[in-house]
Design a protein around this motif. Structure first.
Motif, mmCIF file in Angstrom:
data_model
loop_
_atom_site.group_PDB
_atom_site.id
_atom_site.type_symbol
_atom_site.label_atom_id
_atom_site.label_comp_id
_atom_site.label_asym_id
_atom_site.label_seq_id
_atom_site.Cartn_x
_atom_site.Cartn_y
_atom_site.Cartn_z
ATOM 1 N N ASP A 167 0.621 -1.238 0.011
ATOM 2 C CA ASP A 167 -0.127 0.323 0.149
ATOM 3 C C ASP A 167 0.823 1.246 -0.667
ATOM 4 O O ASP A 167 1.804 1.883 0.857
ATOM 5 N N ARG B 159 0.306 4.277 0.238
ATOM 6 C CA ARG B 159 0.861 5.595 1.616
ATOM 7 C C ARG B 159 1.643 4.719 2.933
ATOM 8 O O ARG B 159 1.636 5.883 3.337
ATOM 9 N N MET C 97 3.355 -2.817 6.337
ATOM 10 C CA MET C 97 2.776 -2.908 5.874
ATOM 11 C C MET C 97 1.978 -3.280 6.602
ATOM 12 O O MET C 97 2.087 -3.483 7.995
ATOM 13 N N PHE D 80 -6.130 -5.266 2.214
ATOM 14 C CA PHE D 80 -6.882 -3.993 2.024
ATOM 15 C C PHE D 80 -8.312 -4.033 2.090
ATOM 16 O O PHE D 80 -9.035 -3.186 1.364
ATOM 17 N N LYS E 5 -8.246 -4.110 7.377
ATOM 18 C CA LYS E 5 -6.802 -3.890 8.171
ATOM 19 C C LYS E 5 -6.365 -4.369 9.780
ATOM 20 O O LYS E 5 -7.598 -4.159 10.662
#
Length: 376
Positions: free
Chosen positions: A251, A253, A272, A299, A302
């Motif tokens: 991800d 971000r 992650m 995804f 989390k």
């Protein structure tokens, strides 16, 4: 009955080698199983780029015609040349609580290494630093991570009884994600940005591919990790392999880059969501439902814990507080995504530069792992 050691010589025996770990730890609440297909690729000379400079054989231990242990014997020629050593590595070692079994396994690695001109045995180590390394010696009541080894408390006891000595220790930390970054931390980060004319860079998928950031990240890791214990530089084939395997799962971000005014990469932090519980539910299998548990953790829903996979800083920027910029960027992201804790990857106990970065957070050292060595 005597212990019988057999070299793995076909796919069926390799399957037994991989699955022995699952069976030994199937009822353990803290062990995180590897994915079976990943292990097949790791042990395959055709699939694993490390075989460009590594040699390996795998061995199973039998007692009363039952598998009771396993070990990989590995020579990393690139690392031996880099560090001017003649060492054989033992990795992926597992055994029941029977000293005859562990002795037979290590004797086999020693003999295998001597036959190839080696002068010492060290481990647990994998083919390279990108594999799990170090035997757990503290933190047996803590959940493992996907990038580390979990083992029973009797393992290091066997190592000591068999005359192996400490070669290196790694420590791991559990960090609380703060509700708010301390003002002092924010102020120092902003000063560092100005002083060294740096900027924080966030990536998107298009830019990651078109501007070759995957390659740039691993080139930086090669440079930053070069002085660390046992490290061997990743080859281009390895880098290509890791880019293909891991970057699609990340991800963006949770990735932070720091660049200088010329756009050169000087630091990287990659994290992650923890896949530990998902991997436990998958039980080493992607099918029929293992893929769902992993995708859900990545995804959909989390977990509360994140893994700090990689932190690398260009050598000339180390000890200048540049790594603080990574968390100046990432901590607000963790807050927004609902994470409560972070797990550091293993850090060499003597690497005070890395450990110093955790002083800004509420943290506790909760695991320790060790590489053992025997000189022939």
């Amino acid at each position: 009955m005597a212990i019988r050691i057999k070299k793995v010589s076909n796919k069926k025996e390799l399957k037994t080698f991989i699955r022995f770990n699952y069976e030994l730890y199937k009822d353990n609440a803290y062990s995180v199983p590897d994915l079976y297909d990943d292990m097949l690729n790791t042990f395959s000379p055709q699939k694993n780029a490390a075989f460009e400079f590594c040699e390996a054989d795998y061995f199973l231990a039998y007692k009363d015609n039952k598998v009771v242990g396993r070990v990989a014997a590995i020579i990393n020629r690139r690392a031996n040349e880099t560090w001017n050593k003649k060492e054989v590595r033992f990795g992926w070692i597992d055994f029941i609580d029977d000293l005859e079994v562990s002795k037979a396994l290590l004797d086999t690695v020693e003999k295998w290494g001597k036959e190839r001109g080696m002068e010492a045995m060290v481990g647990p180590l994998g083919f390279t630093d990108m594999d799990a390394e170090g035997m757990l010696v503290e933190g047996f009541d803590q959940l493992g991570t996907m990038a580390t080894i979990y083992n029973y408390p009797y393992y290091p006891e066997h190592m000591q009884r068999l005359g192996l000595e400490k070669e290196a220790d790694w420590v791991e930390f559990k960090l609380t994600v703060p509700d708010k970054l301390p003002e002092k931390f924010v102020r120092i980060s902003e000063i560092i940005l100005q002083k060294y004319k740096l900027k924080i860079k966030k990536l998107n998928r298009k830019e990651l591919k078109e501007k070759n950031y995957g390659q740039r990240i691993f080139d930086l890791i090669n440079e930053a990790y070069a002085p660390l214990y046992g490290y061997s530089q990743m080859t281009q084939r390895q880098i290509d392999q890791y880019i293909k395997m891991y970057l699609p799962l990340i991800d963006l971000r949770m990735v932070s880059l720091v660049e200088d005014e010329a756009g050169e990469l000087v630091a990287v932090g990659i994290s992650m969501p923890s896949l530990s519980e998902a991997l436990q539910k998958a039980k080493g299998k992607m099918l029929p439902f293992g893929w769902f548990h992993l995708l859900k953790a990545l995804f959909i829903k989390k977990p509360k814990v994140l893994d700090l996979l990689l932190v690398g800083v260009k050598p000339e920027y180390q000890s200048k507080g540049v790594n603080a910029l990574l968390f100046y960027d990432l901590v607000p992201v963790y807050q927004q995504m609902g994470f409560e804790y972070g797990e550091s990857n293993p850090e060499l106990e003597l690497n005070k530069k890395v450990q110093a970065q955790w002083s800004a957070f509420e943290s506790v050292q909760h695991k320790r792992r060790r590489a053992f060595k025997k000189v022939f």
